[in-house]
Design a protein around this motif. Sequence first.
Motif, PDB file in Angstrom:
ATOM      1  N   ILE A 115      -4.669   3.598  -6.140  1.00 56.09           N
ATOM      2  CA  ILE A 115      -5.988   4.083  -5.709  1.00 56.09           C
ATOM      3  C   ILE A 115      -5.828   5.549  -5.327  1.00 56.09           C
ATOM      4  O   ILE A 115      -5.343   5.881  -4.244  1.00 56.09           O
ATOM      5  CB  ILE A 115      -6.506   3.244  -4.521  1.00 56.09           C
ATOM      6  CG1 ILE A 115      -6.572   1.759  -4.910  1.00 56.09           C
ATOM      7  CG2 ILE A 115      -7.877   3.735  -4.077  1.00 56.09           C
ATOM      8  CD1 ILE A 115      -6.903   0.829  -3.769  1.00 56.09           C
ATOM      9  N   LEU A 116      -6.244   6.424  -6.227  1.00 56.78           N
ATOM     10  CA  LEU A 116      -5.917   7.842  -6.102  1.00 56.78           C
ATOM     11  C   LEU A 116      -6.873   8.619  -5.218  1.00 56.78           C
ATOM     12  O   LEU A 116      -6.479   9.574  -4.574  1.00 56.78           O
ATOM     13  CB  LEU A 116      -5.867   8.487  -7.489  1.00 56.78           C
ATOM     14  CG  LEU A 116      -4.878   7.864  -8.478  1.00 56.78           C
ATOM     15  CD1 LEU A 116      -4.951   8.595  -9.813  1.00 56.78           C
ATOM     16  CD2 LEU A 116      -3.458   7.905  -7.929  1.00 56.78           C
ATOM     17  N   ARG A 117      -8.144   8.248  -5.175  1.00 63.43           N
ATOM     18  CA  ARG A 117      -9.147   9.078  -4.502  1.00 63.43           C
ATOM     19  C   ARG A 117      -9.949   8.270  -3.497  1.00 63.43           C
ATOM     20  O   ARG A 117     -11.158   8.170  -3.590  1.00 63.43           O
ATOM     21  CB  ARG A 117     -10.069   9.714  -5.548  1.00 63.43           C
ATOM     22  CG  ARG A 117      -9.366  10.672  -6.487  1.00 63.43           C
ATOM     23  CD  ARG A 117     -10.290  11.238  -7.543  1.00 63.43           C
ATOM     24  NE  ARG A 117      -9.586  12.156  -8.416  1.00 63.43           N
ATOM     25  CZ  ARG A 117      -8.904  11.787  -9.493  1.00 63.43           C
ATOM     26  NH1 ARG A 117      -8.836  10.498  -9.809  1.00 63.43           N
ATOM     27  NH2 ARG A 117      -8.302  12.689 -10.245  1.00 63.43           N
ATOM     28  N   ARG A 118      -9.244   7.665  -2.561  1.00 62.26           N
ATOM     29  CA  ARG A 118      -9.934   6.891  -1.535  1.00 62.26           C
ATOM     30  C   ARG A 118      -9.022   6.716  -0.337  1.00 62.26           C
ATOM     31  O   ARG A 118      -7.801   6.628  -0.496  1.00 62.26           O
ATOM     32  CB  ARG A 118     -10.325   5.513  -2.104  1.00 62.26           C
ATOM     33  CG  ARG A 118     -11.400   4.805  -1.288  1.00 62.26           C
ATOM     34  CD  ARG A 118     -11.863   3.563  -2.024  1.00 62.26           C
ATOM     35  NE  ARG A 118     -11.172   2.385  -1.560  1.00 62.26           N
ATOM     36  CZ  ARG A 118     -10.962   1.302  -2.290  1.00 62.26           C
ATOM     37  NH1 ARG A 118     -11.343   1.260  -3.539  1.00 62.26           N
ATOM     38  NH2 ARG A 118     -10.348   0.258  -1.803  1.00 62.26           N
TER      39      ARG A 118
ATOM     40  N   GLY B  35     -12.595  -4.654  -2.604  1.00 58.99           N
ATOM     41  CA  GLY B  35     -12.090  -3.316  -2.865  1.00 58.99           C
ATOM     42  C   GLY B  35     -10.705  -3.265  -3.467  1.00 58.99           C
ATOM     43  O   GLY B  35     -10.228  -2.182  -3.822  1.00 58.99           O
ATOM     44  N   LEU B  36     -10.052  -4.412  -3.595  1.00 59.71           N
ATOM     45  CA  LEU B  36      -8.701  -4.448  -4.180  1.00 59.71           C
ATOM     46  C   LEU B  36      -8.821  -4.753  -5.672  1.00 59.71           C
ATOM     47  O   LEU B  36      -9.109  -5.879  -6.066  1.00 59.71           O
ATOM     48  CB  LEU B  36      -7.844  -5.502  -3.477  1.00 59.71           C
ATOM     49  CG  LEU B  36      -6.344  -5.458  -3.813  1.00 59.71           C
ATOM     50  CD1 LEU B  36      -5.702  -4.214  -3.184  1.00 59.71           C
ATOM     51  CD2 LEU B  36      -5.634  -6.707  -3.319  1.00 59.71           C
ATOM     52  N   GLY B  37      -8.603  -3.743  -6.503  1.00 62.06           N
ATOM     53  CA  GLY B  37      -8.750  -3.900  -7.940  1.00 62.06           C
ATOM     54  C   GLY B  37      -7.486  -4.408  -8.610  1.00 62.06           C
ATOM     55  O   GLY B  37      -6.433  -4.588  -7.982  1.00 62.06           O
ATOM     56  N   GLU B  38      -7.569  -4.610  -9.920  1.00 60.46           N
ATOM     57  CA  GLU B  38      -6.449  -5.155 -10.683  1.00 60.46           C
ATOM     58  C   GLU B  38      -5.244  -4.235 -10.670  1.00 60.46           C
ATOM     59  O   GLU B  38      -4.103  -4.693 -10.634  1.00 60.46           O
ATOM     60  CB  GLU B  38      -6.881  -5.433 -12.120  1.00 60.46           C
ATOM     61  CG  GLU B  38      -7.812  -6.629 -12.270  1.00 60.46           C
ATOM     62  CD  GLU B  38      -7.177  -7.923 -11.780  1.00 60.46           C
ATOM     63  OE1 GLU B  38      -6.019  -8.201 -12.152  1.00 60.46           O
ATOM     64  OE2 GLU B  38      -7.840  -8.652 -11.016  1.00 60.46           O
TER      65      GLU B  38
ATOM     66  N   LEU C 183      -8.258  -0.755   3.688  1.00 59.03           N
ATOM     67  CA  LEU C 183      -7.865  -1.802   2.747  1.00 59.03           C
ATOM     68  C   LEU C 183      -6.480  -2.343   3.085  1.00 59.03           C
ATOM     69  O   LEU C 183      -6.244  -3.556   3.051  1.00 59.03           O
ATOM     70  CB  LEU C 183      -7.882  -1.244   1.318  1.00 59.03           C
ATOM     71  CG  LEU C 183      -7.540  -2.217   0.186  1.00 59.03           C
ATOM     72  CD1 LEU C 183      -8.458  -3.431   0.202  1.00 59.03           C
ATOM     73  CD2 LEU C 183      -7.629  -1.491  -1.160  1.00 59.03           C
ATOM     74  N   ALA C 184      -5.567  -1.454   3.441  1.00 55.02           N
ATOM     75  CA  ALA C 184      -4.219  -1.886   3.826  1.00 55.02           C
ATOM     76  C   ALA C 184      -4.265  -2.789   5.059  1.00 55.02           C
ATOM     77  O   ALA C 184      -3.595  -3.834   5.115  1.00 55.02           O
ATOM     78  CB  ALA C 184      -3.339  -0.665   4.093  1.00 55.02           C
TER      79      ALA C 184
END
Length: 244
Positions: free
Chosen positions: A58-61, A93-96, A66-67
Amino acid sequence: MTSEGRTRKRNGPTPSGLREESIHYHGHRQRLRDRFMAAGENALADYELMELLLFRAILRRDVKPLAKALIDRFGSFAEAVAARPERLREIDGLGEAAIVELKLVEAAARRLARGKLEKRTVLSSFMDVMDYCRTAMAYAEREEFRILFLDKRNALIADEVQGVGTIDHTPVYPREVVRRALELGASALILAHNHPSGDPTPSAADIRMTKDIITIAQPFGIAVHDHLIVGRNGQASFRGLKLI
């Protein structure tokens, strides 16, 4: 028009807090990386280690919420990494891509632990065997029955999961265990399974099943060196408990 005005016109209006948030966001990532490299993983809380892992996917968030959600849901970094993909997908919010990163870490940990076993005699490395079993199974959500097949020098021939069951039971067929040992030419076995409850105390069924395997294996010259049970709260050795 001033240079500041020309810049604003070219880039469009910028909300007052966005630039500060962006600076903080990138600065936080670098500070966390620097702390990890300088002091190691023990200097980081579980959610911070999870942040580092999520940075790659997740580069831009801001991934801190989420952690923390992952740690809150599963209880620890290790349990989150070991969670089944279908349960991870329940986290908003946790994508593949992030799920792949988590499962990659789990696979890497297993391969590192297994590598220690493959390079040395198993019985002279009991703690490596225990560490490997804990890495492979301690945080699994279902009970798994695993067998380490050994040759005459007690070196590892194969490591196989013979069954996956429910949260408190895995069907094990002693004759099938011995049949597989004969197919592989194994001279000895180390049995292992996990208790998803966390309590590694052997059950009456565990003890009975182990004795059945020993009885069937003995006429074929196949020894059962140990039966290990691992859980989040510890581990147990049948040999250490004098159950075999």
